[in-house]
Design a protein around this motif. Structure first.
Motif, PDB file in Angstrom:
ATOM      1  N   ILE A 117      -5.069  -3.812  -4.039  1.00  0.00           N
ATOM      2  CA  ILE A 117      -6.188  -3.623  -3.501  1.00  0.00           C
ATOM      3  C   ILE A 117      -5.996  -2.413  -2.421  1.00  0.00           C
ATOM      4  O   ILE A 117      -6.932  -1.721  -2.287  1.00  0.00           O
ATOM      5  CB  ILE A 117      -6.806  -4.630  -2.694  1.00  0.00           C
ATOM      6  CG1 ILE A 117      -6.167  -5.044  -1.361  1.00  0.00           C
ATOM      7  CG2 ILE A 117      -7.022  -5.933  -3.603  1.00  0.00           C
ATOM      8  CD1 ILE A 117      -6.963  -6.060  -0.664  1.00  0.00           C
ATOM      9  N   PHE A 118      -4.675  -2.163  -2.055  1.00  0.00           N
ATOM     10  CA  PHE A 118      -4.575  -1.288  -1.023  1.00  0.00           C
ATOM     11  C   PHE A 118      -4.561   0.115  -1.388  1.00  0.00           C
ATOM     12  O   PHE A 118      -4.356   1.376  -0.883  1.00  0.00           O
ATOM     13  CB  PHE A 118      -3.122  -1.446  -0.057  1.00  0.00           C
ATOM     14  CG  PHE A 118      -3.396  -2.844   0.482  1.00  0.00           C
ATOM     15  CD1 PHE A 118      -4.339  -2.964   1.784  1.00  0.00           C
ATOM     16  CD2 PHE A 118      -2.798  -4.110  -0.047  1.00  0.00           C
ATOM     17  CE1 PHE A 118      -4.300  -4.288   2.174  1.00  0.00           C
ATOM     18  CE2 PHE A 118      -2.914  -5.280   0.676  1.00  0.00           C
ATOM     19  CZ  PHE A 118      -3.735  -5.396   1.577  1.00  0.00           C
ATOM     20  N   SER A 119      -4.333   0.108  -2.874  1.00  0.00           N
ATOM     21  CA  SER A 119      -4.273   1.390  -3.582  1.00  0.00           C
ATOM     22  C   SER A 119      -5.836   1.911  -4.034  1.00  0.00           C
ATOM     23  O   SER A 119      -5.678   3.098  -4.787  1.00  0.00           O
ATOM     24  CB  SER A 119      -3.313   1.233  -4.947  1.00  0.00           C
ATOM     25  OG  SER A 119      -4.040   0.580  -5.957  1.00  0.00           O
ATOM     26  N   LYS A 120      -6.889   0.987  -3.871  1.00  0.00           N
ATOM     27  CA  LYS A 120      -8.142   1.270  -4.291  1.00  0.00           C
ATOM     28  C   LYS A 120      -8.936   2.105  -3.089  1.00  0.00           C
ATOM     29  O   LYS A 120      -8.338   2.134  -1.896  1.00  0.00           O
ATOM     30  CB  LYS A 120      -8.788   0.173  -4.617  1.00  0.00           C
ATOM     31  CG  LYS A 120      -8.211  -0.884  -5.357  1.00  0.00           C
ATOM     32  CD  LYS A 120      -8.251   0.044  -7.047  1.00  0.00           C
ATOM     33  CE  LYS A 120      -7.530  -1.113  -7.876  1.00  0.00           C
ATOM     34  NZ  LYS A 120      -7.725  -0.539  -9.563  1.00  0.00           N
ATOM     35  N   ASP A 121      -9.926   2.768  -3.574  1.00  0.00           N
ATOM     36  CA  ASP A 121     -10.873   3.458  -2.560  1.00  0.00           C
ATOM     37  C   ASP A 121     -11.546   2.199  -2.121  1.00  0.00           C
ATOM     38  O   ASP A 121     -11.909   2.439  -0.632  1.00  0.00           O
ATOM     39  CB  ASP A 121     -11.870   4.549  -3.363  1.00  0.00           C
ATOM     40  CG  ASP A 121     -10.952   5.605  -3.783  1.00  0.00           C
ATOM     41  OD1 ASP A 121     -10.038   5.980  -3.211  1.00  0.00           O
ATOM     42  OD2 ASP A 121     -11.391   6.127  -5.105  1.00  0.00           O
ATOM     43  N   VAL A 122     -12.222   1.553  -2.738  1.00  0.00           N
ATOM     44  CA  VAL A 122     -13.242   0.634  -2.189  1.00  0.00           C
ATOM     45  C   VAL A 122     -13.082  -0.862  -2.851  1.00  0.00           C
ATOM     46  O   VAL A 122     -12.991  -0.814  -4.129  1.00  0.00           O
ATOM     47  CB  VAL A 122     -14.581   0.939  -2.219  1.00  0.00           C
ATOM     48  CG1 VAL A 122     -15.721  -0.026  -1.570  1.00  0.00           C
ATOM     49  CG2 VAL A 122     -14.819   2.277  -1.459  1.00  0.00           C
ATOM     50  N   ILE A 123     -12.999  -1.859  -2.244  1.00  0.00           N
ATOM     51  CA  ILE A 123     -13.225  -3.273  -2.773  1.00  0.00           C
ATOM     52  C   ILE A 123     -14.823  -3.517  -2.393  1.00  0.00           C
ATOM     53  O   ILE A 123     -15.185  -3.527  -1.536  1.00  0.00           O
ATOM     54  CB  ILE A 123     -12.253  -4.343  -2.004  1.00  0.00           C
ATOM     55  CG1 ILE A 123     -10.778  -3.590  -2.032  1.00  0.00           C
ATOM     56  CG2 ILE A 123     -12.235  -5.664  -2.722  1.00  0.00           C
ATOM     57  CD1 ILE A 123     -10.404  -3.529  -3.498  1.00  0.00           C
ATOM     58  N   LEU A 169      -4.264 -10.788   5.776  1.00  0.00           N
ATOM     59  CA  LEU A 169      -3.418 -11.991   4.935  1.00  0.00           C
ATOM     60  C   LEU A 169      -2.944 -11.469   3.655  1.00  0.00           C
ATOM     61  O   LEU A 169      -1.734 -11.770   3.132  1.00  0.00           O
ATOM     62  CB  LEU A 169      -4.304 -13.151   4.900  1.00  0.00           C
ATOM     63  CG  LEU A 169      -4.597 -13.931   6.103  1.00  0.00           C
ATOM     64  CD1 LEU A 169      -5.492 -15.253   5.902  1.00  0.00           C
ATOM     65  CD2 LEU A 169      -3.007 -14.752   6.717  1.00  0.00           C
ATOM     66  N   GLU A 170      -3.776 -10.532   3.090  1.00  0.00           N
ATOM     67  CA  GLU A 170      -3.336 -10.069   1.708  1.00  0.00           C
ATOM     68  C   GLU A 170      -2.140  -9.137   2.034  1.00  0.00           C
ATOM     69  O   GLU A 170      -1.299  -8.970   1.231  1.00  0.00           O
ATOM     70  CB  GLU A 170      -4.614  -9.396   1.186  1.00  0.00           C
ATOM     71  CG  GLU A 170      -4.177  -8.660  -0.064  1.00  0.00           C
ATOM     72  CD  GLU A 170      -4.023  -9.616  -1.475  1.00  0.00           C
ATOM     73  OE1 GLU A 170      -3.689  -9.097  -2.527  1.00  0.00           O
ATOM     74  OE2 GLU A 170      -3.949 -10.858  -1.447  1.00  0.00           O
ATOM     75  N   HIS A 171      -2.378  -8.383   2.791  1.00  0.00           N
ATOM     76  CA  HIS A 171      -1.022  -7.321   3.304  1.00  0.00           C
ATOM     77  C   HIS A 171       0.082  -8.065   3.479  1.00  0.00           C
ATOM     78  O   HIS A 171       1.148  -7.655   3.132  1.00  0.00           O
ATOM     79  CB  HIS A 171      -1.624  -6.364   4.388  1.00  0.00           C
ATOM     80  CG  HIS A 171      -0.941  -5.204   4.553  1.00  0.00           C
ATOM     81  ND1 HIS A 171       0.409  -4.922   5.133  1.00  0.00           N
ATOM     82  CD2 HIS A 171      -0.879  -4.044   3.716  1.00  0.00           C
ATOM     83  CE1 HIS A 171       0.839  -3.839   4.928  1.00  0.00           C
ATOM     84  NE2 HIS A 171       0.040  -3.237   4.155  1.00  0.00           N
ATOM     85  N   ARG A 172      -0.017  -8.991   4.318  1.00  0.00           N
ATOM     86  CA  ARG A 172       1.296  -9.917   4.614  1.00  0.00           C
ATOM     87  C   ARG A 172       1.778 -10.417   3.356  1.00  0.00           C
ATOM     88  O   ARG A 172       2.948 -10.717   3.297  1.00  0.00           O
ATOM     89  CB  ARG A 172       1.034 -10.934   5.654  1.00  0.00           C
ATOM     90  CG  ARG A 172       0.483 -10.479   7.027  1.00  0.00           C
ATOM     91  CD  ARG A 172      -0.089 -11.476   7.938  1.00  0.00           C
ATOM     92  NE  ARG A 172      -0.687 -11.148   9.145  1.00  0.00           N
ATOM     93  CZ  ARG A 172       0.400 -11.057  10.373  1.00  0.00           C
ATOM     94  NH1 ARG A 172       1.800 -11.729  10.435  1.00  0.00           N
ATOM     95  NH2 ARG A 172      -0.080 -10.654  11.549  1.00  0.00           N
TER      96      ARG A 172
END
Length: 246
Positions: A117-123, A169-172
């Protein structure tokens, strides 16, 4: 710049197709993993509350358009339609899991086994509030914002709070470090379209998310456009494609 206003009707041939779609029975359309039946499509008649099936199908169309644009990046520079962003769309069940079970118990890490998700523009996230109201939410990595779009202007601080927790939490989980929220803001704009009834929230939510998927900073629809938008959504679902023109 605000987009141009919407028409009041589809072209005659498309209006005829919508009428025909509404008379069909059984499965009306399939796309990706989603399908819509005659009972679902009836939710797009006037004065009806949209269900999960319609919203998830529409979200699949938004996601599919984004993915197709990545594969075919060449676009007409003179087009009035903004090129779609690189987005991900979480189904309506994501919010239910997040709110009721949380990241760990809801096993939300598995939702992104194949997605960064961190590579996306928008979720993009449709949010169901107690099965009585739909709103749109977004994790906007381009603008560094946790966003909430509510057509009834209720306080959605809880939505923003839970999405902030989810991002961390997703990043961790995926990146093995806390998420750096430096420069991020909570964003719930007041000057967005508002409904004047208790049943159009799902249509507003779908249109908020569709506009966000194109990077729109303002919205060109309001309550008077909802009957047209319901007809347009029937056409789009029936044809399993989003219209490039109103």
């Amino acid at each position: 710049m605000r987009p141009p206003p919407l028409p009041s009707h589809l072209p005659p041939q498309d209006e005829d197709q919508v009428t025909a779609l509404m008379s069909r029975r059984g499965i009306i359309s399939k796309y990706a993993r989603e399908q819509v039946t005659d009972q679902d499509i009836m939710r797009l008649r006037p004065n009806k509350w949209l269900n999960d099936e319609v919203i998830n199908f529409y979200g699949a169309l938004i996601l599919g358009r984004s993915d197709a644009c990545k594969e075919n990046p060449a676009t007409n520079g003179k087009s009035k339609v903004k090129k779609p962003l690189d987005v991900h769309f979480f189904s309506t069940f994501f919010w239910t899991k997040l709110e009721k079970e949380g990241y760990e118990k809801g096993r939300l890490a598995k939702w992104t086994k194949k997605i960064d998700i961190f590579s996306k523009d928008v979720i993009l996230i449709p949010v169901n509030h107690g099965n009585i109201h739909w709103t749109g939410a977004a994790i906007n990595f381009r603008q560094k914002r946790i966003e909430s779009y509510d057509s009834m202007h209720d306080d959605r601080a809880r939505v923003i709070k839970l999405l902030r927790q989810y991002v961390d939490l997703e990043h961790r989980n995926k990146k093995k470090a806390p998420f750096d929220f430096t420069g991020w803001e909570d964003y719930a704009p007041a000057d967005i379209p508002q409904q004047d009834n208790g049943f159009d929230c799902g249509v507003f939510t779908c249109q908020f998310l569709e506009s966000l998927s194109r990077g729109q900073e303002s919205f060109n629809f309001c309550q008077k456009d909802i009957l047209y938008l319901r007809r347009r959504m029937i056409w789009e679902i029936g044809n399993a494609t989003l219209r490039t023109e109103p």
